[in-house]
Scaffold this motif. Structure first.
Motif, PDB file in Angstrom:
ATOM      1  N   LEU A 391       0.819  -1.206   0.000  1.00 56.19           N
ATOM      2  CA  LEU A 391       0.000   0.000   0.000  1.00 56.19           C
ATOM      3  C   LEU A 391       0.853   1.256   0.000  1.00 56.19           C
ATOM      4  N   ALA A 392       2.046   1.184   0.578  1.00 61.05           N
ATOM      5  CA  ALA A 392       2.934   2.344   0.591  1.00 61.05           C
ATOM      6  C   ALA A 392       3.333   2.759  -0.816  1.00 61.05           C
ATOM      7  N   LYS A 393       3.379   1.787  -1.743  1.00 63.61           N
ATOM      8  CA  LYS A 393       3.757   2.070  -3.125  1.00 63.61           C
ATOM      9  C   LYS A 393       2.542   2.074  -4.065  1.00 63.61           C
ATOM     10  N   THR A 394       1.344   2.073  -3.482  1.00 62.56           N
ATOM     11  CA  THR A 394       0.133   2.217  -4.294  1.00 62.56           C
ATOM     12  C   THR A 394      -0.138   3.707  -4.459  1.00 62.56           C
ATOM     13  N   VAL A 395      -0.037   4.172  -5.680  1.00 59.98           N
ATOM     14  CA  VAL A 395      -0.126   5.608  -5.974  1.00 59.98           C
ATOM     15  C   VAL A 395      -1.521   6.137  -5.691  1.00 59.98           C
ATOM     16  N   ALA A 459      -6.639   3.011   4.668  1.00 64.50           N
ATOM     17  CA  ALA A 459      -5.263   2.521   4.769  1.00 64.50           C
ATOM     18  C   ALA A 459      -4.249   3.564   4.311  1.00 64.50           C
ATOM     19  N   GLY A 460      -4.721   4.774   3.980  1.00 62.75           N
ATOM     20  CA  GLY A 460      -3.822   5.868   3.641  1.00 62.75           C
ATOM     21  C   GLY A 460      -3.609   6.095   2.160  1.00 62.75           C
ATOM     22  N   VAL A 461      -4.149   5.222   1.301  1.00 61.29           N
ATOM     23  CA  VAL A 461      -3.955   5.368  -0.150  1.00 61.29           C
ATOM     24  C   VAL A 461      -4.918   6.427  -0.681  1.00 61.29           C
ATOM     25  N   SER A 539      -2.535  11.285   8.076  1.00 57.93           N
ATOM     26  CA  SER A 539      -1.586  10.790   9.078  1.00 57.93           C
ATOM     27  C   SER A 539      -1.271   9.317   8.854  1.00 57.93           C
ATOM     28  N   VAL A 540      -2.219   8.559   8.311  1.00 56.07           N
ATOM     29  CA  VAL A 540      -1.979   7.144   8.012  1.00 56.07           C
ATOM     30  C   VAL A 540      -0.954   7.031   6.884  1.00 56.07           C
ATOM     31  N   ARG A 541      -1.129   7.830   5.844  1.00 56.25           N
ATOM     32  CA  ARG A 541      -0.201   7.805   4.710  1.00 56.25           C
ATOM     33  C   ARG A 541       1.195   8.226   5.143  1.00 56.25           C
ATOM     34  N   GLU A 542       1.279   9.171   6.055  1.00 51.69           N
ATOM     35  CA  GLU A 542       2.568   9.716   6.472  1.00 51.69           C
ATOM     36  C   GLU A 542       3.434   8.657   7.140  1.00 51.69           C
ATOM     37  N   ARG A 543       2.827   7.641   7.730  1.00 48.05           N
ATOM     38  CA  ARG A 543       3.601   6.604   8.422  1.00 48.05           C
ATOM     39  C   ARG A 543       4.517   5.840   7.468  1.00 48.05           C
ATOM     40  N   THR A 544       4.173   5.834   6.179  1.00 51.76           N
ATOM     41  CA  THR A 544       4.981   5.084   5.211  1.00 51.76           C
ATOM     42  C   THR A 544       5.723   6.016   4.248  1.00 51.76           C
ATOM     43  N   ALA A 545       5.866   7.277   4.616  1.00 53.66           N
ATOM     44  CA  ALA A 545       6.473   8.258   3.701  1.00 53.66           C
ATOM     45  C   ALA A 545       7.878   7.847   3.277  1.00 53.66           C
ATOM     46  N   GLY A 546       8.642   7.233   4.182  1.00 51.70           N
ATOM     47  CA  GLY A 546      10.008   6.847   3.872  1.00 51.70           C
ATOM     48  C   GLY A 546      10.105   5.824   2.762  1.00 51.70           C
ATOM     49  N   GLU A 547       9.052   5.046   2.543  1.00 46.25           N
ATOM     50  CA  GLU A 547       9.069   4.016   1.505  1.00 46.25           C
ATOM     51  C   GLU A 547       8.838   4.585   0.113  1.00 46.25           C
ATOM     52  N   ARG A 548       8.484   5.866   0.038  1.00 44.54           N
ATOM     53  CA  ARG A 548       8.231   6.489  -1.269  1.00 44.54           C
ATOM     54  C   ARG A 548       9.325   7.489  -1.651  1.00 44.54           C
TER      55      ARG A 548
END
Length: 549
Positions: A391-395, A459-461, A539-548
């Motif tokens: 999901l972190a890489k789901t645009v 889920a932040g997407v 805030s949910v999306r921000e948790r995976t910011a490092g993966e993008r």
């Protein structure tokens, strides 16, 4: 000259820049109509999960993608993602509850009158002895809105009590969305937040007395079968109490009415009920309904791990008033679901057909046909709980649920206006065609939380869903709104939702063309669409910011 003939400034530049891509698509009303006619026919028996209707639908979808030459997009190179739905039914007489006051006196609670209980844990059993109680107001933690009912209280191992909904006082409504409800009002959010903080259960306080008919109805019918949402918070127990019981608990703990009256101010912070504990137990039987999501893909050339999802639910509600009856020989009792959602299902297939004919994009396209949307978005929840693509890489997720069946419209209606910048990108594309993006116009329906884009958003997407425009090119808003409301009242979730040669697909073709261009724009860029500052999902999306990065 109509609005469609007026182009200027930035809109003209966008039109010129996208002209080459636009030429690659050829959505046709004829192809939409014929495919909808097929999968909404009586043979497919309302496409209910776990039935022959599901088998026929998935076989038809797979055949379409194989003919196009697309790759399977599911787990391990398969077309299908298995979705096992657990259905829970309370065991009669198994539930019990009591509370104990500071003086040690045990006060039994009558199931179905004082309290309603459900086991939440995956094994269908709940047993909690003498758990401390915390009243957490609305149970909302929304830092972007300056709202935090929890404060710094520790709820680990305790049962959290909350009231339903969200603040409505005039002094604080600007912190929320006014007439449009937010996710914070939902039981799912409140449960997730309690679970995240270590609580073992959640009890909703119904702010009505025990004599209230609505409470009595809710408590007495609490024993109906329910299906667990995949990925739901794994609390031990959930339930509800009426205001009479809540008042007894508060009085025993030495808390006054000011606790409730301060909820709307924004200054409330959760409080423990000192010396008061709750004991609950219940048991439920479990059976499993197996259904499937179907996924196809077009792999990207340079960034195949970055994914744009086009989604739609393939299911409808089956046959008969209870949706699983035999086909009647005397009346039409098949819920064919031509509009809902054979139209969206076919829209995704046609999107894949057009994108497969375009030059390969840099990012991957996934075409996701979700199961069990009509049962509570359950296929989409299952996907986001166990995603095939991170999901972190789901645009983005671009969802289609019920294509517009109308003449051309000036407006492109969307659910959740103001949530993320996908709508801004869509607005630029729409402007190039003399159209504009607007809201759905029906805040009381809570549409943003009612289709398969929502589990992605949760889920932040960044997720977008277009809806039915009302501002017709000919006849304007008055004609369009009246026609839409008449069709919705006549056909939504009724056996009359059938294919007809009179269905008008002109607006559907317009919207599909815009969504095609939006997808290609995203797929050939390095951009990551974001959530707007007041969105509850940023805030949910921000948790995976490092993966993008």
């Amino acid at each position: 000259m109509t609005l469609r003939g007026l182009f200027g400034g930035a809109a003209a530049l966008v039109l010129i820049a996208s002209a080459g891509l636009a030429q690659a698509q050829d959505f046709t009303a004829e192809r939409l109509s014929e495919s909808i006619r097929t999968i909404s026919s009586d043979e497919f028996q309302g496409r209910y999960p776990g039935t022959e209707g599901e088998r026929l639908t998935l076989a038809w979808l797979q055949a379409q993608y194989e003919e196009m030459g697309l790759q399977p997009g599911g787990p391990d190179g398969q077309w299908l993602q298995v979705v096992d739905l657990k259905r829970y039914t309370p065991v009669e007489g198994a539930a019990s509850a009591s509370w104990t006051g500071p003086d040690g006196t045990v006060h039994p609670l009558t199931i179905g009158q004082d309290i309603a209980l459900r086991a939440v844990s995956n094994d269908g059993r709940a047993s909690v002895e003498n758990a401390g109680l915390v009243f957490a107001g609305y149970g909302i933690h929304a830092p972007e809105r300056g709202w935090d009912d929890y404060g710094d209280i520790d709820v680990r191992g305790k049962i959290v009590m909350v009231v339903g909904g969200e603040p409505t006082a005039e002094a604080v409504t600007e912190r929320f969305n006014g007439a449009y409800a937010t996710h914070y009002q939902s039981a799912a959010f409140k449960s997730d937040e309690a679970f995240r903080r270590g609580a073992v259960g959640i009890i909703t306080v119904f702010t009505v007395p025990a004599s209230d008919p609505n409470w009595q109805r809710a408590a007495q019918f609490n024993n109906r079968q329910r299906t667990l949402t995949p990925g739901a918070a794994d609390l031990e127990v959930s339930g509800g109490i009426n205001m009479d019981v809540a008042h007894s608990l508060a009085m025993a703990a030495g808390l006054g009415n000011e606790v409730l009256t301060s909820l709307q101010s924004g200054e409330f912070k959760a409080v423990e009920l000192p010396g008061v504990t709750l004991s609950v137990a219940t048991e439920e039987t479990i059976d499993t309904l197996r259904t499937h999501n179907l996924l196809a893909k077009i792999e990207g050339t340079t960034h195949p791990d970055e994914v744009i999802v086009y989604s739609a639910h393939w299911d409808h509600v089956g046959v008969g008033a209870d949706h699983v009856s035999p086909v009647s020989t005397t009346e039409d009792n098949i819920y064919n679901g031509a509009w809902d959602n054979a139209s969206g299902t076919v829209g995704i297939v046609e999107m894949a057909r057009q994108l497969s004919a375009a030059p390969r994009a840099e990012r991957t396209f996934v075409f996701a046909h979700m199961a069990a949307e009509e049962m509570g978005l359950l296929g989409a929840y299952a996907y986001t709980a166990d995603p095939v693509y991170p999901l972190a890489k789901t645009v983005a997720d671009i969802n289609i649920d019920m294509l517009p069946l109308s003449p051309p419209t000036r407006d492109v209606a969307i659910f959740g206006q103001g949530q993320n910048d996908l709508e801004d990108r869509l607005a630029v594309l729409a402007e190039s065609e003399g159209r504009y993006v607007g809201g759905d116009g029906m805040p009381e329906q809570g549409f943003y939380y009612r289709s398969d884009h929502f589990p992605f958003a949760r889920a932040g997407v960044p997720a977008l869903m277009t809806w039915h425009g009302w501002d017709w090119d000919e006849g304007g808003r008055e004609a369009g709104e009246a026609a839409w409301k008449a069709k919705f009242a006549a056909d939504y979730h009724r056996p009359s939702d059938e294919w007809s040669e009179d269905l008008d697909f002109r607006s559907a073709v317009e919207n599909l063309t815009l969504l095609y261009r939006l997808g290609l724009e995203l797929a050939n860029s390095s951009d990551w669409p974001g959530w707007k500052p007041m969105s509850e999902f940023g805030s949910v999306r921000e948790r995976t910011a490092g993966e993008r990065q």
